[in-house]
Design a protein around this motif. Structure first.
Motif, PDB file in Angstrom:
ATOM      1  N   LYS A  84       0.812  -1.345   0.068  1.00 36.32           N
ATOM      2  CA  LYS A  84      -0.219   0.118  -0.414  1.00 36.32           C
ATOM      3  C   LYS A  84       0.575   1.223  -0.179  1.00 36.32           C
ATOM      4  O   LYS A  84       0.458   2.397   0.550  1.00 36.32           O
ATOM      5  CB  LYS A  84      -0.882   0.143   1.270  1.00 36.32           C
ATOM      6  CG  LYS A  84      -0.462  -0.347   2.470  1.00 36.32           C
ATOM      7  CD  LYS A  84      -1.410   0.313   4.139  1.00 36.32           C
ATOM      8  CE  LYS A  84      -0.491   0.325   5.223  1.00 36.32           C
ATOM      9  NZ  LYS A  84      -1.331   0.014   6.178  1.00 36.32           N
ATOM     10  N   ALA A  85       1.980   1.379   0.263  1.00 36.24           N
ATOM     11  CA  ALA A  85       3.049   2.776  -0.470  1.00 36.24           C
ATOM     12  C   ALA A  85       3.471   3.440  -1.369  1.00 36.24           C
ATOM     13  O   ALA A  85       3.239   2.700  -2.453  1.00 36.24           O
ATOM     14  CB  ALA A  85       4.008   2.382   0.669  1.00 36.24           C
ATOM     15  N   SER A 124      -9.201   2.540  -3.373  1.00 35.34           N
ATOM     16  CA  SER A 124      -8.340   4.302  -2.506  1.00 35.34           C
ATOM     17  C   SER A 124      -9.010   4.627  -3.406  1.00 35.34           C
ATOM     18  O   SER A 124      -8.872   5.059  -4.912  1.00 35.34           O
ATOM     19  CB  SER A 124      -6.992   3.254  -2.860  1.00 35.34           C
ATOM     20  OG  SER A 124      -6.176   4.491  -2.241  1.00 35.34           O
ATOM     21  N   ASN A 178      -8.183   9.046   3.176  1.00 32.38           N
ATOM     22  CA  ASN A 178      -6.402   8.929   4.631  1.00 32.38           C
ATOM     23  C   ASN A 178      -7.519   8.213   5.746  1.00 32.38           C
ATOM     24  O   ASN A 178      -7.488   9.203   6.738  1.00 32.38           O
ATOM     25  CB  ASN A 178      -5.832   9.904   4.350  1.00 32.38           C
ATOM     26  CG  ASN A 178      -5.178   9.812   3.133  1.00 32.38           C
ATOM     27  OD1 ASN A 178      -6.019  10.667   2.328  1.00 32.38           O
ATOM     28  ND2 ASN A 178      -3.939  10.339   3.106  1.00 32.38           N
ATOM     29  N   ILE A 180      -6.497   7.391   9.361  1.00 30.74           N
ATOM     30  CA  ILE A 180      -5.656   6.952  10.669  1.00 30.74           C
ATOM     31  C   ILE A 180      -6.862   7.287  11.888  1.00 30.74           C
ATOM     32  O   ILE A 180      -7.881   6.680  12.327  1.00 30.74           O
ATOM     33  CB  ILE A 180      -5.712   9.530  10.485  1.00 30.74           C
ATOM     34  CG1 ILE A 180      -6.404  10.456  10.586  1.00 30.74           C
ATOM     35  CG2 ILE A 180      -5.203   9.421   9.758  1.00 30.74           C
ATOM     36  CD1 ILE A 180      -6.601  11.216  11.034  1.00 30.74           C
ATOM     37  N   ASP A 190      -2.719   1.802  14.431  1.00 31.58           N
ATOM     38  CA  ASP A 190      -1.562   1.755  13.380  1.00 31.58           C
ATOM     39  C   ASP A 190      -0.551   1.193  13.634  1.00 31.58           C
ATOM     40  O   ASP A 190       0.431   1.907  14.647  1.00 31.58           O
ATOM     41  CB  ASP A 190      -1.626   2.834  12.461  1.00 31.58           C
ATOM     42  CG  ASP A 190      -0.792   2.343  11.496  1.00 31.58           C
ATOM     43  OD1 ASP A 190      -0.931   1.288  10.953  1.00 31.58           O
ATOM     44  OD2 ASP A 190      -1.275   3.831  10.490  1.00 31.58           O
ATOM     45  N   ASN A 197       4.585   4.539   5.787  1.00 30.81           N
ATOM     46  CA  ASN A 197       4.767   4.929   4.953  1.00 30.81           C
ATOM     47  C   ASN A 197       3.282   6.573   5.178  1.00 30.81           C
ATOM     48  O   ASN A 197       3.045   7.172   4.192  1.00 30.81           O
ATOM     49  CB  ASN A 197       3.785   3.977   3.949  1.00 30.81           C
ATOM     50  CG  ASN A 197       4.851   2.907   3.601  1.00 30.81           C
ATOM     51  OD1 ASN A 197       6.387   3.128   3.216  1.00 30.81           O
ATOM     52  ND2 ASN A 197       5.029   1.950   3.606  1.00 30.81           N
ATOM     53  N   ASN A 198       2.359   6.068   5.853  1.00 27.97           N
ATOM     54  CA  ASN A 198       1.468   6.913   6.549  1.00 27.97           C
ATOM     55  C   ASN A 198       2.088   8.318   6.979  1.00 27.97           C
ATOM     56  O   ASN A 198       2.174   7.573   8.112  1.00 27.97           O
ATOM     57  CB  ASN A 198      -0.007   6.162   6.832  1.00 27.97           C
ATOM     58  CG  ASN A 198      -0.854   5.189   5.310  1.00 27.97           C
ATOM     59  OD1 ASN A 198      -0.587   6.055   4.215  1.00 27.97           O
ATOM     60  ND2 ASN A 198      -0.896   4.301   5.621  1.00 27.97           N
ATOM     61  N   ARG A 230      -5.201  16.228   2.430  1.00 27.71           N
ATOM     62  CA  ARG A 230      -6.344  15.031   1.943  1.00 27.71           C
ATOM     63  C   ARG A 230      -7.466  14.354   3.112  1.00 27.71           C
ATOM     64  O   ARG A 230      -7.274  16.318   4.173  1.00 27.71           O
ATOM     65  CB  ARG A 230      -4.991  13.810   2.259  1.00 27.71           C
ATOM     66  CG  ARG A 230      -3.764  13.659   2.195  1.00 27.71           C
ATOM     67  CD  ARG A 230      -4.012  13.238   0.109  1.00 27.71           C
ATOM     68  NE  ARG A 230      -3.249  12.949  -0.209  1.00 27.71           N
ATOM     69  CZ  ARG A 230      -2.807  13.452  -1.000  1.00 27.71           C
ATOM     70  NH1 ARG A 230      -2.773  15.502  -1.063  1.00 27.71           N
ATOM     71  NH2 ARG A 230      -1.480  13.871  -1.959  1.00 27.71           N
ATOM     72  N   TYR A 232      -8.641  13.272   6.184  1.00 34.88           N
ATOM     73  CA  TYR A 232      -8.578  12.379   6.671  1.00 34.88           C
ATOM     74  C   TYR A 232      -9.773  11.756   7.575  1.00 34.88           C
ATOM     75  O   TYR A 232     -10.614  12.284   7.841  1.00 34.88           O
ATOM     76  CB  TYR A 232      -7.980  12.942   8.068  1.00 34.88           C
ATOM     77  CG  TYR A 232      -6.461  12.487   7.695  1.00 34.88           C
ATOM     78  CD1 TYR A 232      -5.457  12.161   7.356  1.00 34.88           C
ATOM     79  CD2 TYR A 232      -6.225  14.113   6.599  1.00 34.88           C
ATOM     80  CE1 TYR A 232      -3.725  12.362   6.633  1.00 34.88           C
ATOM     81  CE2 TYR A 232      -4.336  14.838   5.668  1.00 34.88           C
ATOM     82  CZ  TYR A 232      -3.743  13.505   6.405  1.00 34.88           C
ATOM     83  OH  TYR A 232      -2.407  14.333   6.394  1.00 34.88           O
ATOM     84  N   ASP A 294       2.341  11.925  -6.282  1.00 39.77           N
ATOM     85  CA  ASP A 294       2.190  12.188  -4.886  1.00 39.77           C
ATOM     86  C   ASP A 294       1.495  13.019  -5.519  1.00 39.77           C
ATOM     87  O   ASP A 294       1.625  13.989  -6.945  1.00 39.77           O
ATOM     88  CB  ASP A 294       2.464  13.117  -3.886  1.00 39.77           C
ATOM     89  CG  ASP A 294       3.095  12.484  -2.642  1.00 39.77           C
ATOM     90  OD1 ASP A 294       2.572  10.594  -2.429  1.00 39.77           O
ATOM     91  OD2 ASP A 294       4.172  12.182  -2.342  1.00 39.77           O
TER      92      ASP A 294
END
Length: 335
Positions: A84-85, A124, A178, A180, A190, A197-198, A230, A232, A294
């Protein structure tokens, strides 16, 4: 309902297992532990009082998946297992296509063979690429900007084509933004192996002293402060969305895709400020150049999920930051 949860030991998968248990479902976890720990199972049991069945395995092993689906008499699948990165995917695209795309094909073959034809897929917002407009709705063109995003597009196409060929299939693809946060108990969060990565787990690890500073990739975007924006969303809100999708009968068959997000965007520096306000810890930052793949801004129009799944996010940014901090202070070195 018995639900095979691929990648169920990972961040979103493990929290969804808690939501499934709370809703009266029975998760069966299938995970190769490539970016997770078997100790997560103990945390799920500690919170819920139930230890789900766990099978260690790789989704590219079709025969093993078939054995699990039939042996546990599963009724449906929630499919999280994936690399997922974004940055890593641009460096190792074949690895991502092999695991995410070929692995999903293997899973669908096993499901078809076992006559289990109901699936919720962890997609995603990266499928939208660099957006033409925001907030992003499901009518937005699908065109990823990196191999990770394209791997999600390709699996969605597999699901759409499969449902188009056989009306017995029901596939829901959740394009979430995103994730979190952590479980409010502070016992699950997490827990990445190696360097996160996040953004938010990295900030939390800086706050507890595991990392020296936060590296911010790009401060020259056309945003409120130059850093990326983003949407979140709290992981438990996201988990609830997967349960809603599993239970949804508004579309009896076929392929359906929808966004899961809050509809609000925050910049990297705004997220740092929110975490500092909750934790009282100043986060040292270093600005670096942009990463390949990105984009500047991305946030959702979550209206379709509200209308079709009867779902919407419940937790605000303060709750997200507070739950992360509670988890990280309880387990500063992870589990």
């Amino acid at each position: 309902m018995k639900v095979l949860v691929t990648g169920g030991m990972g961040y979103i998968g493990s929290h969804t297992c808690l939501a499934l248990l709370e809703a009266g479902h029975e998760p069966v976890i299938f995970d190769n532990l490539s970016n997770s720990s078997a100790l997560v199972l103990e945390q799920i049991a500690k919170i819920s009082g139930v230890k789900p069945a766990f099978i260690e395995g790789d989704i590219r092993n079709t025969d093993k998946l078939y054995q699990v689906l039939t042996g546990y008499q599963c009724d449906a699948v929630i499919h999280f297992a994936a690399l997922k990165a974004v940055g890593e995917s641009t460096e190792h695209p074949l690895r991502y296509y092999d695991n995410n795309v070929a692995g999903s094909l293997s899973l669908l073959r096993a499901m078809d063979r076992a006559a289990v034809r109901r699936i919720v897929f962890s997609s995603s917002a990266t499928v939208y690429g660099d957006p033409d407009y925001i907030p992003i709705d499901e009518a937005h063109p699908v065109r990823a900007t990196n191999p990770y995003g394209w791997s999600k597009v390709m699996v969605e196409q597999q699901l759409s084509d499969l449902c188009g060929s056989d009306p017995r299939w029901q596939a829901t693809s959740l394009r979430y933004f995103n994730p979190i946060g952590a479980h409010e108990s502070g016992e699950l969060g997490d827990n990445p192996l190696g360097v996160p990565n996040n953004l938010m787990p990295y900030i939390a690890q800086v706050a507890v002293g595991r990392r020296a500073k936060l590296e911010i990739f790009g401060a020259d975007y056309p945003t409120v402060d130059g850093t990326g924006v983003r949407d979140y969303i709290h992981v438990m809100d996201l988990a609830a969305g997967h349960v809603k999708a599993l239970d949804n009968d508004n579309h009896q068959s076929g392929f359906f895709a929808c966004n899961l997000g809050t509809g609000t965007g925050y910049s990297v520096l705004q997220m740092v400020a929110a975490f500092t306000a909750v934790s009282g810890v100043q986060i040292p930052c270093e600005i670096k150049s942009r990463r390949p793949g990105d984009i500047s801004s991305s946030f959702a129009d979550p209206g379709l999920a509200r209308r079709i799944l009867n779902w919407q996010s419940q937790r605000d940014l303060t709750s997200m930051a507070a739950d992360i901090w509670r988890w990280q202070t309880n387990y500063p070195a992870g589990i």
